[in-house]
Scaffold this motif. Sequence first.
Motif, PDB file in Angstrom:
ATOM      1  N   SER A 175       0.829  -1.197   0.000  1.00  0.00           N
ATOM      2  CA  SER A 175       0.000   0.000   0.000  1.00  0.00           C
ATOM      3  C   SER A 175       0.867   1.252   0.000  1.00  0.00           C
ATOM      4  CB  SER A 175      -0.954   0.008   1.193  1.00  0.00           C
ATOM      5  OG  SER A 175      -0.228  -0.017   2.406  1.00  0.00           O
ATOM      6  N   VAL A 176       2.118   1.125   0.458  1.00  0.00           N
ATOM      7  CA  VAL A 176       3.042   2.259   0.493  1.00  0.00           C
ATOM      8  C   VAL A 176       4.418   1.806   0.002  1.00  0.00           C
ATOM      9  CG1 VAL A 176       4.176   3.987   1.928  1.00  0.00           C
ATOM     10  CG2 VAL A 176       1.830   3.291   2.453  1.00  0.00           C
ATOM     11  N   ILE A 177       4.938   2.542  -0.974  1.00  0.00           N
ATOM     12  CA  ILE A 177       6.279   2.296  -1.500  1.00  0.00           C
ATOM     13  C   ILE A 177       7.032   3.618  -1.455  1.00  0.00           C
ATOM     14  CG2 ILE A 177       7.639   1.575  -3.501  1.00  0.00           C
ATOM     15  CD1 ILE A 177       4.284   0.536  -3.946  1.00  0.00           C
ATOM     16  N   THR A 178       8.254   3.581  -0.978  1.00  0.00           N
ATOM     17  CA  THR A 178       9.090   4.781  -1.015  1.00  0.00           C
ATOM     18  C   THR A 178      10.346   4.467  -1.808  1.00  0.00           C
ATOM     19  OG1 THR A 178      10.198   4.249   1.066  1.00  0.00           O
ATOM     20  CG2 THR A 178       8.263   5.658   1.201  1.00  0.00           C
ATOM     21  N   VAL A 179      10.714   5.412  -2.652  1.00  0.00           N
ATOM     22  CA  VAL A 179      11.933   5.306  -3.441  1.00  0.00           C
ATOM     23  C   VAL A 179      12.767   6.539  -3.131  1.00  0.00           C
ATOM     24  CG1 VAL A 179      12.929   5.186  -5.755  1.00  0.00           C
ATOM     25  CG2 VAL A 179      10.718   4.078  -5.289  1.00  0.00           C
ATOM     26  N   THR A 180      13.981   6.311  -2.666  1.00  0.00           N
ATOM     27  CA  THR A 180      14.917   7.412  -2.416  1.00  0.00           C
ATOM     28  C   THR A 180      16.062   7.265  -3.401  1.00  0.00           C
ATOM     29  OG1 THR A 180      14.341   7.347  -0.076  1.00  0.00           O
ATOM     30  CG2 THR A 180      16.320   8.574  -0.683  1.00  0.00           C
TER      31      THR A 180
ATOM     32  N   TYR B  55      21.549  15.476  -9.027  1.00  0.00           N
ATOM     33  CA  TYR B  55      22.720  16.314  -9.269  1.00  0.00           C
ATOM     34  C   TYR B  55      22.778  17.499  -8.308  1.00  0.00           C
ATOM     35  CZ  TYR B  55      23.011  13.435 -13.421  1.00  0.00           C
ATOM     36  OH  TYR B  55      23.085  12.372 -14.266  1.00  0.00           O
ATOM     37  N   GLY B  56      22.522  17.210  -7.034  1.00  0.00           N
ATOM     38  CA  GLY B  56      22.678  18.221  -5.994  1.00  0.00           C
ATOM     39  C   GLY B  56      21.426  18.961  -5.579  1.00  0.00           C
ATOM     40  N   SER B  57      20.346  18.847  -6.333  1.00  0.00           N
ATOM     41  CA  SER B  57      19.096  19.529  -5.979  1.00  0.00           C
ATOM     42  C   SER B  57      18.066  18.497  -5.558  1.00  0.00           C
ATOM     43  CB  SER B  57      18.551  20.313  -7.165  1.00  0.00           C
ATOM     44  OG  SER B  57      19.440  21.346  -7.515  1.00  0.00           O
ATOM     45  N   SER B  58      17.359  18.781  -4.474  1.00  0.00           N
ATOM     46  CA  SER B  58      16.399  17.808  -3.968  1.00  0.00           C
ATOM     47  C   SER B  58      15.077  17.885  -4.729  1.00  0.00           C
ATOM     48  CB  SER B  58      16.187  17.990  -2.474  1.00  0.00           C
ATOM     49  OG  SER B  58      15.764  19.290  -2.202  1.00  0.00           O
ATOM     50  N   PHE B  59      14.359  16.755  -4.745  1.00  0.00           N
ATOM     51  CA  PHE B  59      13.059  16.673  -5.394  1.00  0.00           C
ATOM     52  C   PHE B  59      12.190  15.712  -4.602  1.00  0.00           C
ATOM     53  CE2 PHE B  59      15.376  13.137  -7.168  1.00  0.00           C
ATOM     54  CZ  PHE B  59      14.436  12.131  -7.276  1.00  0.00           C
TER      55      PHE B  59
ATOM     56  N   TYR C 176      -2.059   2.305  -4.583  1.00  0.00           N
ATOM     57  CA  TYR C 176      -0.875   2.341  -3.738  1.00  0.00           C
ATOM     58  C   TYR C 176      -0.415   3.782  -3.608  1.00  0.00           C
ATOM     59  CZ  TYR C 176       1.491   2.739  -8.250  1.00  0.00           C
ATOM     60  OH  TYR C 176       1.874   3.148  -9.497  1.00  0.00           O
ATOM     61  N   GLU C 177       0.284   4.061  -2.541  1.00  0.00           N
ATOM     62  CA  GLU C 177       0.935   5.370  -2.378  1.00  0.00           C
ATOM     63  C   GLU C 177       2.402   5.183  -2.733  1.00  0.00           C
ATOM     64  OE1 GLU C 177       1.268   8.398  -2.679  1.00  0.00           O
ATOM     65  OE2 GLU C 177       0.521   9.275  -0.817  1.00  0.00           O
ATOM     66  N   LEU C 178       2.928   6.112  -3.485  1.00  0.00           N
ATOM     67  CA  LEU C 178       4.328   6.063  -3.875  1.00  0.00           C
ATOM     68  C   LEU C 178       4.940   7.425  -3.641  1.00  0.00           C
ATOM     69  CD1 LEU C 178       6.709   4.550  -5.336  1.00  0.00           C
ATOM     70  CD2 LEU C 178       5.852   5.588  -7.427  1.00  0.00           C
ATOM     71  N   LEU C 179       6.043   7.436  -2.940  1.00  0.00           N
ATOM     72  CA  LEU C 179       6.815   8.654  -2.724  1.00  0.00           C
ATOM     73  C   LEU C 179       8.182   8.435  -3.338  1.00  0.00           C
ATOM     74  CD1 LEU C 179       7.388  11.429  -1.405  1.00  0.00           C
ATOM     75  CD2 LEU C 179       8.109  10.166   0.623  1.00  0.00           C
ATOM     76  N   VAL C 180       8.540   9.263  -4.311  1.00  0.00           N
ATOM     77  CA  VAL C 180       9.871   9.229  -4.912  1.00  0.00           C
ATOM     78  C   VAL C 180      10.538  10.535  -4.539  1.00  0.00           C
ATOM     79  CG1 VAL C 180      11.217   8.974  -7.031  1.00  0.00           C
ATOM     80  CG2 VAL C 180       8.971   7.885  -6.868  1.00  0.00           C
ATOM     81  N   SER C 181      11.674  10.445  -3.871  1.00  0.00           N
ATOM     82  CA  SER C 181      12.369  11.657  -3.443  1.00  0.00           C
ATOM     83  C   SER C 181      13.863  11.427  -3.516  1.00  0.00           C
ATOM     84  CB  SER C 181      11.963  12.032  -2.011  1.00  0.00           C
ATOM     85  OG  SER C 181      12.394  11.028  -1.112  1.00  0.00           O
ATOM     86  N   GLY C 182      14.591  12.508  -3.348  1.00  0.00           N
ATOM     87  CA  GLY C 182      16.041  12.386  -3.335  1.00  0.00           C
ATOM     88  C   GLY C 182      16.727  13.624  -3.833  1.00  0.00           C
TER      89      GLY C 182
ATOM     90  N   ASP D 241       9.150  16.092 -15.689  1.00  0.00           N
ATOM     91  CA  ASP D 241      10.235  16.638 -16.517  1.00  0.00           C
ATOM     92  C   ASP D 241      10.651  18.014 -15.987  1.00  0.00           C
ATOM     93  OD1 ASP D 241      10.169  14.433 -18.181  1.00  0.00           O
ATOM     94  OD2 ASP D 241       9.253  15.486 -19.881  1.00  0.00           O
ATOM     95  N   GLY D 242       9.674  18.866 -15.684  1.00  0.00           N
ATOM     96  CA  GLY D 242       9.977  20.196 -15.191  1.00  0.00           C
ATOM     97  C   GLY D 242      10.670  20.171 -13.840  1.00  0.00           C
ATOM     98  N   LEU D 243      10.232  19.290 -12.977  1.00  0.00           N
ATOM     99  CA  LEU D 243      10.841  19.167 -11.654  1.00  0.00           C
ATOM    100  C   LEU D 243      12.324  18.792 -11.767  1.00  0.00           C
ATOM    101  CD1 LEU D 243      10.222  19.139  -8.570  1.00  0.00           C
ATOM    102  CD2 LEU D 243       9.828  16.689  -8.825  1.00  0.00           C
ATOM    103  N   LEU D 244      12.626  17.811 -12.578  1.00  0.00           N
ATOM    104  CA  LEU D 244      14.014  17.380 -12.726  1.00  0.00           C
ATOM    105  C   LEU D 244      14.830  18.394 -13.519  1.00  0.00           C
ATOM    106  CD1 LEU D 244      13.563  13.541 -13.292  1.00  0.00           C
ATOM    107  CD2 LEU D 244      14.105  14.749 -11.161  1.00  0.00           C
ATOM    108  N   GLU D 245      14.209  19.016 -14.516  1.00  0.00           N
ATOM    109  CA  GLU D 245      14.909  20.025 -15.307  1.00  0.00           C
ATOM    110  C   GLU D 245      15.274  21.228 -14.433  1.00  0.00           C
ATOM    111  OE1 GLU D 245      13.321  22.803 -18.722  1.00  0.00           O
ATOM    112  OE2 GLU D 245      13.622  20.744 -19.448  1.00  0.00           O
TER     113      GLU D 245
END
Length: 192
Positions: free
Chosen positions: A23-28, A147-151, A138-144, A184-188
Amino acid sequence: KMHFTLCDLLSDITQNAIEAASSVITVTMLISNTDLQVKISDNGKGMSPEQLERAKDPFYTDGVKHPKRKIGLGIPFLIQTAESTGGYWDIQSKVKDSSNMESGTVVSVNFDLANIDTPPLGDVSAYIRHVLTFDAHYELLVSGSFYGSSFEVRRSELLEVLGLKEQGSFTDAAALNLVKLYVDGLLEDNNG
């Protein structure tokens, strides 16, 4: 020779987490010019020590998730790629039982991007979009750090903003395009 990227490997491992009734997945993800560090955690059904050993074998598949597939390559490819390129990996998993009320799996991996044998990183935005848009609840959180900037991207927030919270999935091309533009905008923005 099979061509693949690191994001292809991560997509397969994340799909495993979604299909494990999580039900919850996290990706760092920590991405730099020299390293890719990833931790994928889920609260799914988990694996016993015996199941985990079998999952490391490319010639084993449970025949349930992919009934026509004769081999399971996600975890074995991940392990082989990390080990053969100077990286490392670790998998911890627990099955819910009477003494342990929590279950789930944690896959941690580090790739040396400077190693000549390391596959290319691949399209991080496409990986994130892919794992956000499976047709499941499911809930998914992708963070990290990219190249030095967090998202940070949270599946439930995207569904709510797009007016798709009730159905719980991304169902049409317009919604998928908006997710693409957002990620795309977030990573750019973070790589500029």
